[in-house]
Design an enzyme around this catalytic site. Structure first.
Site, PDB file in Angstrom:
ATOM      1  N   GLU A 279       0.827  -1.220   0.000  1.00  0.00           N
ATOM      2  CA  GLU A 279       0.000   0.000   0.000  1.00  0.00           C
ATOM      3  C   GLU A 279       0.852   1.256   0.000  1.00  0.00           C
ATOM      4  O   GLU A 279       0.437   2.299  -0.488  1.00  0.00           O
ATOM      5  CB  GLU A 279      -0.909   0.027   1.242  1.00  0.00           C
ATOM      6  N   HIS A 300       8.225 -26.785  -1.638  1.00  0.00           N
ATOM      7  CA  HIS A 300       7.626 -27.922  -2.340  1.00  0.00           C
ATOM      8  C   HIS A 300       6.506 -27.479  -3.272  1.00  0.00           C
ATOM      9  O   HIS A 300       5.740 -28.302  -3.765  1.00  0.00           O
ATOM     10  CB  HIS A 300       7.141 -28.948  -1.313  1.00  0.00           C
ATOM     11  N   LYS A 414     -14.119  -0.170  -4.202  1.00  0.00           N
ATOM     12  CA  LYS A 414     -15.243   0.220  -3.334  1.00  0.00           C
ATOM     13  C   LYS A 414     -16.297   0.967  -4.149  1.00  0.00           C
ATOM     14  O   LYS A 414     -17.501   0.740  -4.012  1.00  0.00           O
ATOM     15  CB  LYS A 414     -14.758   1.136  -2.201  1.00  0.00           C
TER      16      LYS A 414
END
Ligand code: PA5
Length: 437
Positions: A279, A300, A414
């Site tokens: 951010e 792995h 948003k």
């Protein structure tokens, strides 16, 4: 106090000492901007001196609220997202036995219907409390979770009793949560105006849930304070070194940083770190992409990519010098698994050889490696590490040339979500987005 140590020896085959040192003036300039407030985003610098400013009275008050919640509740749900979630989650997970029944559960960090249903089902018939954390007080995810859990708590206890088991951490004066808390008489704590979400773990946002989990918040803050003092008075140049090195690597084409641990309990510390750096730096079409792996588990799975994939990555390894417990590998008469060659060794000794072997293999495979050694996983060391990463992040963002303290990009989803949900006030956006579908 035992200290963290940063080594950049294993990046020097990829960028030279001169390339790194060339960024020293910019990095020192970045540190100066953090302390004198002359840089971008200077209204969000409250975290810089925070560890030295937290009063003992506040810490005692948080501890006493935590004790009362803990004694009166089987479980406490911390509701919050992003910066109002990850710091507490990181420290609690780092310090907890994952096989113990957790005292603190989390909600509001997603909109998962099944997640919330299962949580509410688990809470049925249990004595539970709520810490609701939201600076703005209007973030959708925690607001939904709080509405559901508050209703459940009130139906279990009645409104008045429920309000004694709810603590709100929010803005001093503004926002929906402040209004509700004042109306209902919840105990409240304040998120300082000048501390952004991702830098707020050492405010009540992180400290209250951490204290409820039984972790020593005074030691956490003391560790952060020590690192703050050393960073700001120049005794420690580790934050500068880390900021300079990762920017030198970025400028040489290494666009992705992988934070590596060989200590499973640090998984969420890496999640906190990803928010902090992602951010802060990912904007203006720039920024190192922060990612993380837990080794040896991910050797792995992601190990193949890291060893031989596109050479645009570098690693930063958090190496824990001493584990808390001792466990030796038993000898076995049949030795069918062929492990007798390490019988009698500590599990951690094997882990350390895996770590060294991995670092050497990755450097040989073209992956520069920054090493951050920490003496142990304890509240004091986590406090040091938190402040180290925060300071380095601010410096690094300024070296990159962005405002490290805003996050304009998080609004885009948003806006669309509100438009799609027909939120009042989004009528134009609703029509525009529907036309695209
Ligand atoms: O770093 C940030 O600013 C965000 O991650 C916020 O912390 C997150 O969106 C939660 O915001 P709020 O505390 O206002 O609910």
């Amino acid at each position: 106090m035992k200290n963290i140590e940063v080594s950049i020896k294993d990046v020097l085959g990829f960028v030279s000492r001169e390339q790194i040192d060339a960024l020293r003036d910019e990095a020192i300039g970045g540190l100066t901007k953090l302390t004198d407030g002359s840089g971008l985003g200077n209204d969000f610098l409250g975290w810089v001196k925070l560890p030295g400013e937290i009063s003992n009275e506040l810490l005692d008050d948080i501890n006493s609220t935590a004790k009362s919640l803990s004694e009166n509740c089987d479980v406490v749900v911390a509701i919050g997202i992003g910066g109002s979630y990850l710091g507490a989650k990181a420290v609690i997970e780092a310090m907890s036995n994952p096989f113990d029944q957790p005292k603190v559960l989390f909600a509001g960090q997603n909109i998962g219907e099944d997640y919330l249903y299962n949580l509410m089902d688990y809470l049925k018939g249990k004595k539970f409390g709520i810490i609701v954390i939201s600076k703005s007080g209007t973030t959708t995810e925690p607001a939904i979770a709080f509405r559901l859990l508050r209703e459940q708590l009130e139906s279990q206890l009645g409104r008045e009793e429920a309000s004694k088991r709810i603590v709100a951490v929010t803005d001093a004066a503004r926002g929906a949560l402040r209004t509700l808390a004042d109306t209902e008489g919840y105990k409240t704590y304040v998120i300082p105006d000048n501390v952004g979400g991702r830098f707020s773990v050492l405010t009540p946002v992180g400290l209250l849930p951490i204290a409820v989990a039984g972790i020593d918040i005074k030691a956490l803050v003391a560790g952060a304070r020590e690192m703050m003092e050393k960073t700001l008075d120049g005794t420690s140049t580790d934050a500068l070194t880390y900021a300079m090195t990762r920017n030198a690597l970025y400028r040489s084409g290494k666009k992705t940083e992988i934070l590596v641990d060989f200590y499973p309990a640090l998984h969420f510390f890496a999640e906190w770190w990803k928010q902090l750096y992602g951010e802060s730096e990912g904007k203006d079409n720039k920024g190192i992409y922060p990612s993380s792996v837990d080794f040896t588990t991910d050797l792995h799975s992601m190990g193949q990519w890291i060893q031989e994939g596109e050479r645009t990555i570098f690693e930063t390894v958090i190496s824990v010098k001493t584990s808390k417990h001792e466990l030796r590998i038993p000898s076995d008469e049949s030795n069918l698994d062929g492990l007798n060659y390490i019988a009698g060794k500590r599990v951690d000794e094997v882990n350390k050889m895996a770590e060294l072997g991995t670092r050497l293999a990755h450097v040989d495979g073209g992956v520069p490696n920054i090493l951050i050694e920490i003496p142990e996983v304890s509240p004091a060391v986590l406090g040091q590490l938190i402040y180290f990463f925060e300071a380095a992040c601010g410096i690094s963002g300024y070296v990159l040339g962005v405002n490290p303290f805003n996050q304009p990009g998080v609004e885009a989803y948003k806006k669309n979500m509100f438009a799609l949900l027909d939120k009042p006030g989004y009528e134009k956006e609703s029509a525009a987005i529907r036309a695209k579908l």
